[in-house]
Design an enzyme around this catalytic site. Structure first.
Site, PDB file in Angstrom:
ATOM      1  CB  SER A 252      34.732  47.091  37.165  1.00 47.55           C
ATOM      2  OG  SER A 252      35.589  46.322  38.115  1.00 47.55           O
ATOM      3  CE  LYS A 253      31.404  41.898  44.439  1.00 51.09           C
ATOM      4  NZ  LYS A 253      30.196  41.687  44.116  1.00 51.09           N
ATOM      5  NE  ARG A 254      39.130  46.412  39.378  1.00 52.39           N
ATOM      6  CZ  ARG A 254      39.722  46.079  38.455  1.00 52.39           C
ATOM      7  NH1 ARG A 254      41.003  46.211  39.371  1.00 52.39           N
ATOM      8  NH2 ARG A 254      39.906  45.743  37.956  1.00 52.39           N
ATOM      9  N   GLY A 256      31.199  48.504  41.692  1.00 50.55           N
ATOM     10  CA  GLY A 256      29.682  47.438  42.519  1.00 50.55           C
ATOM     11  C   GLY A 256      28.734  46.650  41.347  1.00 50.55           C
ATOM     12  CG  ASP A 262      27.058  40.794  44.227  1.00 51.96           C
ATOM     13  OD1 ASP A 262      27.288  40.180  45.276  1.00 51.96           O
ATOM     14  OD2 ASP A 262      28.234  41.025  43.268  1.00 51.96           O
TER      15      ASP A 262
END
Length: 479
Positions: A252-254, A256, A262
């Site tokens: 999950s991007k949330r 990190g 990226d």
């Protein structure tokens, strides 16, 4: 047999999640394995989550990964528009939602949020919304519409019995109808819900194979009720297991975790990323791991997609990225790494020699900077660094060897890697040393490092004779 048609239908909400990219890849592979069509559809019905520039990220990602779509907003096709908000303007979803009402398969619901909340509080954890609006007469419904009361359109679900469907990954899935809520098809603002628009568009675009994450398994029975209500063919379902950060958390991007963008910024290659994520949940029949996109198309088989989550291993991706870099055509490799070299070290160096020196060591492009800074100036170091068991050296021996090295190098006329190596190897033999015993102190003197790309003689060639002798002199002074 109908021509295979798959679709990638992302919502433009920002970055490209690794799981989303894997879905796109699998949909592409399924289509191309059988000479089918791969369609891009932008699902932007949730206006509150839209992010400016996100559509461009989708286009750019597919282009960078060489996942060329046959139809889509930017290339057109016979089943457009390929953006849901544009389709909504044509009244497509409004038309089909009201058709279901006319057929008795859906109903108007005028309930307010407080009505639903009241039932939720009364029922607790076993909440199942029982819509009183299903009991309204046609006259009552029309009167409410004439009075401009807001409404949604909900799917009718018979709570008796079960509903089953087949999935290529999870097999036969059966659910009790009483667990299926009467989902909203058309919202009060006139926008369709994601689930409803999904079904309508898949049918109208002749999608034969639906590839998506397994979080949609629970919604699929309700999708099928819509297909069955209209008498439409149900597509083949391929629900993919999640991509996991570890055994308990999804990527999950949330949290990190890296997105595709990226990873690119860190110096991973699109083709290596694509190769790696193809193996996240899918097992090829052959004992191999490196595949081009064309080879994946031939090898891919949905029957070999696993049903459990696949853990994203950044170290494995890093290894694979290094394999791709080292197997590249050298000219292509040089053009790729040259900007990273230019950013770090000044003019006066042969950048191609630097590229060759790091070729066998670099795994991701972002490593290059730290790998080559010593060409500008040797790292600061303690003389203890000369102690090396393999080379059988220490500071006391280094102070003996480096003057010999200095004298030998000063006599090399054509100062290239081969001549430097041969001269030092001959001198080592003459003095009774192993080559490494002669080379290691030189490497430290030139780089300030115990480990450096290319080795001592390659570094010396890049630095040139004058700078090499200067650094050796400085190292002798330090000792």
């Amino acid at each position: 047999m109908n021509k295979v048609r798959t679709r990638f239908a992302p919502s433009p909400t920002g970055y490209m999640h690794i799981g989303n990219l894997r879905t796109a890849l699998y949909a592409y592979l399924i289509a191309k394995k059988d000479d089918g069509d791969f369609i891009l559809r932008i699902e932007d019905t949730d206006q509150g989550r839209l992010v400016e520039g996100a559509v461009d990220i989708i286009y750019n990602t597919l282009k960078q990964c060489n996942l060329k779509h046959d139809e889509g907003p930017d290339v057109g096709g016979n089943y457009g528009p390929y953006v849901q908000s544009e389709r909504m303007k044509q009244g497509i979803y409004h038309e089909y939602a009201h058709k279901l009402v006319e057929m008795g398969k859906a109903h108007y619901c005028f309930c307010k949020e407080e009505d639903i909340q009241k039932q939720r509080e009364e029922q607790g954890d076993s909440f199942y919304f029982v819509d009183p609006c299903k009991n309204l007469t046609k006259e009552e419904i029309q009167q409410k519409i004439d009075n401009n009361e807001e409404y949604v359109i909900r799917l009718n679900v018979d709570p008796v019995g079960t509903t089953s469907f087949e999935d290529e990954v999870y097999g036969t899935i059966t659910v009790d109808n009483k667990t299926l809520d009467e989902m909203v098809l058309l919202k009060s603002d006139g926008f369709p819900t994601y689930n409803f628009a999904n079904v309508i568009d898949d049918h109208l675009m002749n999608i034969t194979d639906v590839v998506r994450g397994n979080e949609y398994l629970s919604s699929t029975p309700k999708y099928n009720l819509i297909y069955e209500a209209f008498g439409w063919d149900i597509p083949r379902y391929i629900h993919c297991p999640p991509v996991m950060k570890d055994e308990h958390q999804k990527l999950s991007k949330r949290n990190g975790d890296a997105s595709f963008q990226d990873l690119l910024a860190k110096g991973y290659l699109p083709e290596a990323i694509l190769n790696y994520i193809a193996l996240l949940g899918w097992a090829p029949e052959e004992e191999r791991e490196i595949y081009s996109i064309d080879e994946l198309c031939k090898a891919f088989n949905v029957k070999r997609i696993g049903s459990t989550g696949a853990i994203f291993d950044i170290e494995k991706l890093t290894w694979m990225n290094g394999v791709y870099l080292r197997s590249m055509d050298m000219d292509k490799y040089y053009e790729l790494v040259k900007p990273y070299i230019e950013e770090v070290i000044g003019t006066g160096f042969d950048y191609r020699l630097v590229a060759n020196a790091i070729h066998d060591r670099v795994n991701i492009l972002s490593e290059i900077k730290d790998m080559i800074t010593f060409f500008n100036k040797a790292d600061e170091y303690s003389n203890d660094i000369y102690t090396n068991k393999k080379a059988k050296t220490d500071p006391e021996l280094a102070i003996v060897i480096l003057p010999i090295v200095r004298e030998t190098l000063s006599q090399v006329e054509t100062f290239n890697n081969e001549n430097i190596f041969n001269a030092l190897a001959e001198k080592a033999k003459e003095c009774g040393y192993k080559n490494i015993t002669m080379m290691y102190p030189l490497q430290v003197a030139l780089s300030g490092r115990a480990v450096a790309p290319g080795g001592a003689t390659a570094i010396a060639e890049i630095l040139g004779k004058d700078e090499t002798l200067k650094r050796v002199d400085e190292a002798i002074s330090r000792l």
